[in-house]
Write a protein that holds these residues in place. Structure first.
Motif, PDB file in Angstrom:
ATOM      1  N   PRO A   4       3.208  -0.350   8.379  1.00 17.09           N
ATOM      2  CA  PRO A   4       3.340   1.000   7.849  1.00 17.09           C
ATOM      3  C   PRO A   4       2.558   1.155   6.547  1.00 17.09           C
ATOM      4  N   ARG A   5       2.122   2.370   6.326  1.00 15.13           N
ATOM      5  CA  ARG A   5       1.425   2.682   5.094  1.00 15.13           C
ATOM      6  C   ARG A   5       2.425   2.658   3.945  1.00 15.13           C
ATOM      7  N   PRO A   6       2.021   2.172   2.780  1.00 13.77           N
ATOM      8  CA  PRO A   6       2.955   2.224   1.636  1.00 13.77           C
ATOM      9  C   PRO A   6       3.227   3.689   1.266  1.00 13.77           C
ATOM     10  N   LEU A   7       4.419   3.956   0.794  1.00 11.79           N
ATOM     11  CA  LEU A   7       4.794   5.343   0.505  1.00 11.79           C
ATOM     12  C   LEU A   7       4.004   5.942  -0.660  1.00 11.79           C
ATOM     13  N   ASP A   8       3.335   5.112  -1.432  1.00 11.46           N
ATOM     14  CA  ASP A   8       2.477   5.620  -2.506  1.00 11.46           C
ATOM     15  C   ASP A   8       1.004   5.616  -2.087  1.00 11.46           C
ATOM     16  N   TYR A   9       0.767   5.781  -0.778  1.00  7.06           N
ATOM     17  CA  TYR A   9      -0.609   5.694  -0.264  1.00  7.06           C
ATOM     18  C   TYR A   9      -1.536   6.727  -0.880  1.00  7.06           C
ATOM     19  N   LEU A  44      -4.600  13.955  -7.474  1.00  8.89           N
ATOM     20  CA  LEU A  44      -4.333  12.665  -8.096  1.00  8.89           C
ATOM     21  C   LEU A  44      -5.608  12.021  -8.626  1.00  8.89           C
ATOM     22  N   THR A  45      -6.711  12.190  -7.900  1.00 11.71           N
ATOM     23  CA  THR A  45      -7.996  11.646  -8.348  1.00 11.71           C
ATOM     24  C   THR A  45      -8.445  12.330  -9.631  1.00 11.71           C
ATOM     25  N   ALA A  46      -8.360  13.660  -9.651  1.00  7.31           N
ATOM     26  CA  ALA A  46      -8.771  14.405 -10.848  1.00  7.31           C
ATOM     27  C   ALA A  46      -7.929  14.009 -12.058  1.00  7.31           C
ATOM     28  N   PRO A 110      12.757   7.996   5.045  1.00  7.57           N
ATOM     29  CA  PRO A 110      13.729   8.561   4.097  1.00  7.57           C
ATOM     30  C   PRO A 110      13.359   8.300   2.635  1.00  7.57           C
ATOM     31  N   GLY A 111      12.686   7.200   2.350  1.00  5.43           N
ATOM     32  CA  GLY A 111      12.260   6.908   0.984  1.00  5.43           C
ATOM     33  C   GLY A 111      11.212   7.871   0.453  1.00  5.43           C
ATOM     34  N   PHE A 112      10.539   8.592   1.345  1.00  4.59           N
ATOM     35  CA  PHE A 112       9.488   9.522   0.926  1.00  4.59           C
ATOM     36  C   PHE A 112      10.064  10.862   0.464  1.00  4.59           C
ATOM     37  N   ARG A 113      11.324  11.135   0.769  1.00  2.00           N
ATOM     38  CA  ARG A 113      11.922  12.428   0.404  1.00  2.00           C
ATOM     39  C   ARG A 113      11.813  12.703  -1.097  1.00  2.00           C
TER      40      ARG A 113
END
Length: 188
Positions: A4-9, A44-46, A110-113
């Motif tokens: 799975p992709r990390p939730l801070d992807y 986020l990049t900016a 659920p952690g992404f909520r």
């Protein structure tokens, strides 16, 4: 990309990947154009690399999770698993399962909520054009209003009638016209 992709992807993409792409293209500064998660990554990049941005053009970006988003993303999973969504997406993704699952599984975790990137908006110091469909099933106007209030530069909100989550597909002439108008203001 492993799943799975990390939730801070999105934060990782902005911090690590986008600068490498700009470097590979030989671009010191760029106007970033992002759709949905790509719009969030552009924000986020900016914020993380202020010297690299010239302006942002964002279609349906997210800065927090809404119930409407989770409900629509869950419906997309059903369409992917038992409908024709997988075959439609396979026309534009080399590895459709990684692309879809990387996005869908993260947003439905659920952690992404609690995901929220409003903290970065004050560090966005370039002009922003926000394009949002009035009928977007993945988020409300609250997303673009939060961005317009939060960034430290001029922000223009353009709500597009009879338009869903993909203004470039649903209203391409409107997107082109608004983007041209916005870009013209940068050269003044």
């Amino acid at each position: 990309t492993p799943l799975p992709r990390p939730l801070d992807y999105m934060e990782r993409e902005a911090r690590d990947f986008v600068p490498r792409v700009l470097d590979a293209l030989g671009l010191e500064r760029a106007i970033l154009f992002g759709h949905s998660d790509g719009g969030s990554i552009a924000l986020l990049t900016a914020a993380a690399h202020p010297s690299r941005g010239e302006a942002l053009v964002l279609e349906a970006p997210h800065v927090f999770v809404e119930d409407i988003s989770v409900k629509s993303i869950a419906a997309a999973r059903t369409g992917y698993e038992s409908g024709d969504l997988r075959s439609r997406l396979s026309r534009v993704h080399a590895n459709v399962d990684i692309a879809f699952r990387g996005w869908n599984d993260a947003w439905l975790d659920p952690g992404f909520r609690s995901w929220n990137i409003e903290w970065c908006l004050k560090d966005v110091r370039v002009p922003v054009l926000l394009l949002k469909g009035e009928d977007d099933p993945y988020g409300t106007r609250a997303q673009v209003d939060a961005i317009a209030r939060g960034v430290s530069a001029a922000a223009t909100v353009c709500m597009i009638p009879r338009c869903g989550h993909a203004p470039h597909r649903d209203a391409p002439d409107e997107v082109i016209a608004r983007t041209k108008e916005f870009l013209a203001t940068l050269s003044r």
